[in-house]
Design an enzyme around this catalytic site. Structure first.
Site, PDB file in Angstrom:
ATOM      1  N   GLU A  15     117.988  46.814 105.012  1.00  0.00           N
ATOM      2  CA  GLU A  15     116.888  46.150 104.306  1.00  0.00           C
ATOM      3  C   GLU A  15     116.275  47.054 103.243  1.00  0.00           C
ATOM      4  O   GLU A  15     116.530  48.258 103.183  1.00  0.00           O
ATOM      5  CB  GLU A  15     115.792  45.751 105.304  1.00  0.00           C
ATOM      6  CG  GLU A  15     116.040  44.427 106.027  1.00  0.00           C
ATOM      7  CD  GLU A  15     115.731  43.218 105.165  1.00  0.00           C
ATOM      8  OE1 GLU A  15     115.465  43.385 103.954  1.00  0.00           O
ATOM      9  OE2 GLU A  15     115.760  42.100 105.699  1.00  0.00           O
ATOM     10  N   ARG A 102     106.125  44.185 114.255  1.00  0.00           N
ATOM     11  CA  ARG A 102     106.429  45.247 113.302  1.00  0.00           C
ATOM     12  C   ARG A 102     106.279  44.702 111.899  1.00  0.00           C
ATOM     13  O   ARG A 102     106.172  43.486 111.679  1.00  0.00           O
ATOM     14  CB  ARG A 102     107.856  45.771 113.485  1.00  0.00           C
ATOM     15  CG  ARG A 102     108.957  44.740 113.192  1.00  0.00           C
ATOM     16  CD  ARG A 102     110.293  45.418 113.014  1.00  0.00           C
ATOM     17  NE  ARG A 102     111.422  44.508 112.932  1.00  0.00           N
ATOM     18  CZ  ARG A 102     111.818  43.861 111.830  1.00  0.00           C
ATOM     19  NH1 ARG A 102     111.128  43.995 110.710  1.00  0.00           N
ATOM     20  NH2 ARG A 102     112.880  43.074 111.846  1.00  0.00           N
ATOM     21  N   ASN A 104     107.839  43.904 108.166  1.00  0.00           N
ATOM     22  CA  ASN A 104     109.118  43.350 107.730  1.00  0.00           C
ATOM     23  C   ASN A 104     109.285  43.625 106.234  1.00  0.00           C
ATOM     24  O   ASN A 104     109.339  44.770 105.825  1.00  0.00           O
ATOM     25  CB  ASN A 104     109.199  41.859 108.061  1.00  0.00           C
ATOM     26  CG  ASN A 104     110.594  41.299 107.879  1.00  0.00           C
ATOM     27  OD1 ASN A 104     111.569  41.933 108.275  1.00  0.00           O
ATOM     28  ND2 ASN A 104     110.705  40.124 107.284  1.00  0.00           N
ATOM     29  N   ASP A 122     110.369  39.146 118.511  1.00  0.00           N
ATOM     30  CA  ASP A 122     111.114  37.994 119.034  1.00  0.00           C
ATOM     31  C   ASP A 122     110.986  36.839 118.042  1.00  0.00           C
ATOM     32  O   ASP A 122     110.176  35.938 118.208  1.00  0.00           O
ATOM     33  CB  ASP A 122     110.580  37.590 120.405  1.00  0.00           C
ATOM     34  CG  ASP A 122     111.333  36.418 121.018  1.00  0.00           C
ATOM     35  OD1 ASP A 122     112.402  36.038 120.469  1.00  0.00           O
ATOM     36  OD2 ASP A 122     110.864  35.871 122.036  1.00  0.00           O
ATOM     37  N   ASN A 153     108.690  37.009 104.118  1.00  0.00           N
ATOM     38  CA  ASN A 153     109.876  37.617 103.522  1.00  0.00           C
ATOM     39  C   ASN A 153     109.888  37.323 102.025  1.00  0.00           C
ATOM     40  O   ASN A 153     108.980  36.675 101.493  1.00  0.00           O
ATOM     41  CB  ASN A 153     111.138  37.049 104.190  1.00  0.00           C
ATOM     42  CG  ASN A 153     112.172  38.098 104.497  1.00  0.00           C
ATOM     43  OD1 ASN A 153     112.352  39.031 103.732  1.00  0.00           O
ATOM     44  ND2 ASN A 153     112.858  37.946 105.613  1.00  0.00           N
ATOM     45  N   ASP A 205     115.781  35.250 102.455  1.00  0.00           N
ATOM     46  CA  ASP A 205     115.548  36.595 102.977  1.00  0.00           C
ATOM     47  C   ASP A 205     114.960  37.446 101.859  1.00  0.00           C
ATOM     48  O   ASP A 205     114.078  36.991 101.147  1.00  0.00           O
ATOM     49  CB  ASP A 205     116.849  37.179 103.534  1.00  0.00           C
ATOM     50  CG  ASP A 205     116.603  38.144 104.685  1.00  0.00           C
ATOM     51  OD1 ASP A 205     115.662  38.956 104.578  1.00  0.00           O
ATOM     52  OD2 ASP A 205     117.347  38.114 105.673  1.00  0.00           O
TER      53      ASP A 205
END
Length: 296
Positions: A15, A102, A104, A122, A153, A205
């Site tokens: 990423e 977390r 991203n 999750d 995102n 994404d």
């Protein structure tokens, strides 16, 4: 157009690719491996490991050689060490909306503020606990800007900085929004749907911008990188030889190479995508906008 393999990195989740113009090198992270990576055409691949997962990065102008990063517990400054580790200094701890979260996707706006979103580890739970934060030079805390996301995102800023783009890549959402962005105050407003990606191949994404104001976004699960014009029209789709491209970034001497990182999930059948987790390069016939550093 055929994608070129840059590095068979075998990243679990490759990423946040960032082209470092001064070094003529590509940096990126592998989230589950907790690594910062660098690739240089003549020097090859280097890697440094952190104590927490690293999700997104941007270079710092106020601390040359260091990176601002969104990690698990907040925002940090990272400095690569000679022994292959990363020295981490906390910049802004974050109290997440739920346990086991977390950061991203993230990047700097054109004024050098760092923006980053959070998500539940999750992802399948579909919990709308994701938030979007900003952090500027001199700030003592990260500022909560937007919430009610599952997986924020696709963050990007238009060439003039006055439009902000943001997606939610969860299968239940698969939308990209555009915002009017006040460059003086760093405030997004007038949120509107830019692209509904549910009818299109791949979930939204990570993203990048070109000089024409077009928005490039990885179509995760479809092995594609899509280009959308400023009015939200799908202009083209480029193939990569893996199912899960994760994020793209323009780089190279002329900012005319589109680098693409990808995902290699555990337990997948690699017979049809042995290069999953690799880093690829495309020559799309477009030029990228230079990415600002933090504090610039």
């Amino acid at each position: 157009m055929q994608a070129e393999l840059v590095l068979d990195a075998r990243n679990g989740t490759g990423e946040s690719p960032v082209w470092h113009a001064a070094q003529q090198a590509l940096y990126w992270v592998d989230i589950p491996a907790r690594t910062l990576n660098r690739w240089h055409a003549s020097e090859g691949h280097a890697q440094w490991k952190a104590d927490e997962m690293i999700a997104c990065i941007a270079p710092r102008t106020d601390a040359p050689g260091e990176w601002i990063a969104g990690m698990e517990s907040g925002l940090f400054s990272l400095k690569p060490q000679a022994d292959g580790t990363l020295a981490a200094a906390s910049l802004a701890p974050v109290e997440h909306a739920a346990p086991a979260m977390r950061f991203n996707d993230g990047r700097c706006d054109r004024q050098g503020r760092f923006w980053a979103g959070t998500m539940l580890l999750d992802m399948a739970a579909g919990s709308r606990v994701g938030r979007l934060y900003s952090y500027g030079k001199g700030d003592s805390n990260a500022t909560l800007r937007l919430d009610d996301f599952i997986v924020p995102n696709g963050l990007a800023f238009g060439p003039d900085g006055r439009t902000m783009y943001l997606s939610d890549s969860h299968p239940a959402v698969q939308a990209v929004w555009a915002f009017d962005y006040d460059t003086e105050t760093g405030t997004p407003g007038n949120r509107r749907l830019f692209v509904d990606m549910k009818p299109l191949p791949g979930r939204p994404d990570g993203a990048a911008m070109d000089t024409d104001g077009c928005y490039w976004i990885c179509g995760n699960d479809a092995g594609l990188v899509h280009r959308f014009t400023p009015d939200g029209r799908l202009d083209r789709s480029l193939e990569v030889p893996v199912k899960k491209p994760a994020m793209c970034a323009f780089g190279g001497a002329g900012l005319d190479t589109l680098f693409v990182t990808s995902i290699r999930p555990g337990g997948i059948d690699l017979s049809d995508q042995p290069l999953a987790g690799g880093v690829f390069a495309l020559r799309p016939g477009a030029q990228g906008v230079p990415e600002p550093a933090f504090g610039s």
